[in-house]
Design a protein around this motif. Structure first.
Motif, PDB file in Angstrom:
ATOM      1  N   SER A 129       0.852  -1.195   0.000  1.00  9.76           N
ATOM      2  CA  SER A 129       0.000   0.000   0.000  1.00  9.76           C
ATOM      3  C   SER A 129       0.883   1.238   0.000  1.00  9.76           C
ATOM      4  O   SER A 129       1.937   1.268   0.625  1.00  9.76           O
ATOM      5  CB  SER A 129      -0.897   0.018   1.236  1.00  9.76           C
ATOM      6  N   GLU A 130       0.420   2.247  -0.698  1.00  9.20           N
ATOM      7  CA  GLU A 130       1.146   3.515  -0.742  1.00  9.20           C
ATOM      8  C   GLU A 130       0.198   4.605  -0.273  1.00  9.20           C
ATOM      9  O   GLU A 130      -0.881   4.785  -0.825  1.00  9.20           O
ATOM     10  CB  GLU A 130       1.608   3.792  -2.176  1.00  9.20           C
ATOM     11  N   TYR A 131       0.585   5.286   0.815  1.00  7.12           N
ATOM     12  CA  TYR A 131      -0.220   6.401   1.288  1.00  7.12           C
ATOM     13  C   TYR A 131       0.710   7.537   1.649  1.00  7.12           C
ATOM     14  O   TYR A 131       1.672   7.369   2.367  1.00  7.12           O
ATOM     15  CB  TYR A 131      -1.142   6.023   2.453  1.00  7.12           C
ATOM     16  N   GLY A 132       0.392   8.702   1.066  1.00 10.69           N
ATOM     17  CA  GLY A 132       1.319   9.821   1.188  1.00 10.69           C
ATOM     18  C   GLY A 132       2.607   9.452   0.473  1.00 10.69           C
ATOM     19  O   GLY A 132       2.594   8.953  -0.643  1.00 10.69           O
ATOM     20  N   PRO A 138      -1.182  -2.239   4.701  1.00 10.68           N
ATOM     21  CA  PRO A 138      -1.328  -3.614   4.276  1.00 10.68           C
ATOM     22  C   PRO A 138      -0.436  -3.931   3.068  1.00 10.68           C
ATOM     23  O   PRO A 138      -0.363  -3.160   2.127  1.00 10.68           O
ATOM     24  CB  PRO A 138      -2.798  -3.726   3.884  1.00 10.68           C
ATOM     25  N   ALA A 139       0.194  -5.087   3.151  1.00  9.48           N
ATOM     26  CA  ALA A 139       1.053  -5.556   2.064  1.00  9.48           C
ATOM     27  C   ALA A 139       0.922  -7.064   1.948  1.00  9.48           C
ATOM     28  O   ALA A 139       0.748  -7.759   2.949  1.00  9.48           O
ATOM     29  CB  ALA A 139       2.506  -5.156   2.314  1.00  9.48           C
ATOM     30  N   LEU A 140       0.990  -7.528   0.709  1.00  5.72           N
ATOM     31  CA  LEU A 140       0.851  -8.955   0.429  1.00  5.72           C
ATOM     32  C   LEU A 140       2.198  -9.501  -0.018  1.00  5.72           C
ATOM     33  O   LEU A 140       2.814  -8.963  -0.943  1.00  5.72           O
ATOM     34  CB  LEU A 140      -0.211  -9.137  -0.658  1.00  5.72           C
ATOM     35  N   PRO A 168      11.466  -6.020  -5.675  1.00  4.48           N
ATOM     36  CA  PRO A 168      10.444  -5.771  -6.682  1.00  4.48           C
ATOM     37  C   PRO A 168       9.067  -5.741  -6.031  1.00  4.48           C
ATOM     38  O   PRO A 168       8.671  -6.684  -5.363  1.00  4.48           O
ATOM     39  CB  PRO A 168      10.580  -6.961  -7.644  1.00  4.48           C
ATOM     40  N   LEU A 169       8.375  -4.620  -6.202  1.00  2.00           N
ATOM     41  CA  LEU A 169       7.033  -4.549  -5.630  1.00  2.00           C
ATOM     42  C   LEU A 169       6.147  -3.647  -6.451  1.00  2.00           C
ATOM     43  O   LEU A 169       6.602  -2.823  -7.230  1.00  2.00           O
ATOM     44  CB  LEU A 169       7.058  -4.123  -4.161  1.00  2.00           C
ATOM     45  N   ILE A 170       4.867  -3.861  -6.280  1.00  4.02           N
ATOM     46  CA  ILE A 170       3.841  -3.034  -6.918  1.00  4.02           C
ATOM     47  C   ILE A 170       3.148  -2.246  -5.813  1.00  4.02           C
ATOM     48  O   ILE A 170       2.774  -2.814  -4.781  1.00  4.02           O
ATOM     49  CB  ILE A 170       2.837  -3.918  -7.685  1.00  4.02           C
ATOM     50  N   LYS A 171       3.005  -0.942  -6.028  1.00  4.96           N
ATOM     51  CA  LYS A 171       2.374  -0.078  -5.032  1.00  4.96           C
ATOM     52  C   LYS A 171       0.933   0.216  -5.440  1.00  4.96           C
ATOM     53  O   LYS A 171       0.679   0.615  -6.573  1.00  4.96           O
ATOM     54  CB  LYS A 171       3.155   1.234  -4.895  1.00  4.96           C
ATOM     55  N   ILE A 172       0.023   0.029  -4.488  1.00  9.28           N
ATOM     56  CA  ILE A 172      -1.391   0.318  -4.704  1.00  9.28           C
ATOM     57  C   ILE A 172      -1.744   1.560  -3.881  1.00  9.28           C
ATOM     58  O   ILE A 172      -1.617   1.543  -2.658  1.00  9.28           O
ATOM     59  CB  ILE A 172      -2.276  -0.869  -4.255  1.00  9.28           C
ATOM     60  N   PRO A 173      -2.174   2.655  -4.514  1.00 12.07           N
ATOM     61  CA  PRO A 173      -2.518   3.862  -3.744  1.00 12.07           C
ATOM     62  C   PRO A 173      -3.665   3.591  -2.763  1.00 12.07           C
ATOM     63  O   PRO A 173      -4.678   2.998  -3.126  1.00 12.07           O
ATOM     64  CB  PRO A 173      -2.953   4.859  -4.823  1.00 12.07           C
ATOM     65  N   SER A 174      -3.456   3.978  -1.527  1.00  9.20           N
ATOM     66  CA  SER A 174      -4.453   3.785  -0.458  1.00  9.20           C
ATOM     67  C   SER A 174      -4.451   5.023   0.427  1.00  9.20           C
ATOM     68  O   SER A 174      -4.083   4.953   1.596  1.00  9.20           O
ATOM     69  CB  SER A 174      -4.113   2.536   0.360  1.00  9.20           C
ATOM     70  N   ASN A 175      -4.836   6.139  -0.135  1.00  8.05           N
ATOM     71  CA  ASN A 175      -4.666   7.416   0.555  1.00  8.05           C
ATOM     72  C   ASN A 175      -5.526   7.580   1.796  1.00  8.05           C
ATOM     73  O   ASN A 175      -5.255   8.440   2.629  1.00  8.05           O
ATOM     74  CB  ASN A 175      -4.923   8.571  -0.418  1.00  8.05           C
ATOM     75  N   HIS A 176      -6.564   6.772   1.968  1.00 11.90           N
ATOM     76  CA  HIS A 176      -7.435   6.916   3.145  1.00 11.90           C
ATOM     77  C   HIS A 176      -6.886   6.166   4.362  1.00 11.90           C
ATOM     78  O   HIS A 176      -7.367   6.373   5.464  1.00 11.90           O
ATOM     79  CB  HIS A 176      -8.847   6.411   2.826  1.00 11.90           C
TER      80      HIS A 176
END
Length: 193
Positions: A129-132, A138-140, A168-176
């Motif tokens: 998860s990417e916030y700010g 949360p990360a898988l 190597p990772l993929i970031k999913i925006p989770s700003n809340h």
């Protein structure tokens, strides 16, 4: 994908000054809210790591939907809860683990499903998860990272692994999403619910 959801709820809540897992929120507690969202996720088994305040938590929160893992080394930081969880999960047949925190009550089932969907398309990469400007849980983590998770030390959790430029990772925006660590953050959460 066979996914285990691992909720970390073993901390001492030192900055809060009271067990934050048990702080009232909506119709339950901070931890109860996270359990509700995780339990509503399809095709996943939910585990919860308890350490500090485990007896109070067991008396106060419905834990019937989760498998309890006890962390007897909780005084040595967040990483010990990850290690305790992975030690159990690696003996089972999971393809990946999704790590959640008990103090992120704004997590939703949709957030969890979004991370899972990304992992199904990218089964060997960490989905975080990417916030700010922060990358975190949360990360898988696919099972090929379990051995690295078992090496974690201290109170930083998986932060070093998630912020290593070679991971190597993929970031999913989770700003809340936000952690509730202090009385001020908890009051802000209550004011905005």
């Amino acid at each position: 994908m066979k996914l285990a959801i691992l909720i970390l709820a073993g901390g001492t809540s030192s900055r809060m000054g009271t067990p934050k897992q048990l702080l009232p929120y909506k119709n339950t507690h901070l931890l109860g809210q996270v359990i509700e969202q995780a339990s509503a996720t399809h095709n996943s088994e939910v585990y919860c790591v308890l350490g500090a305040f485990k007896e109070e938590i067991k008396k106060s929160i419905d834990l019937s939907k989760v498998n309890i893992i006890e962390n007897t080394h909780f005084n040595h930081g967040l990483s010990t809860s990850i290690v305790a969880g992975i030690q159990v999960l690696q003996q089972l047949t999971y393809d990946a683990v999704l790590i959640l925190l008990a103090d992120q009550p704004l997590i939703t089932t949709d957030d969890i499903n979004c991370l899972r969907s990304a992992a199904i398309k990218n089964p060997h990469v960490i989905i975080a998860s990417e916030y700010g400007k922060k990358t975190g849980v949360p990360a898988l983590f696919p099972k090929n990272y379990f051995s690295e998770l078992l090496q974690l030390k201290g109170d930083a959790g998986a932060r070093a692994l998630l912020n290593n430029p070679n991971t190597p990772l993929i970031k999913i925006p989770s700003n809340h999403l936000k952690d509730i660590d202090t009385p001020e953050e908890y009051q802000s959460l209550l004011n905005n619910q």
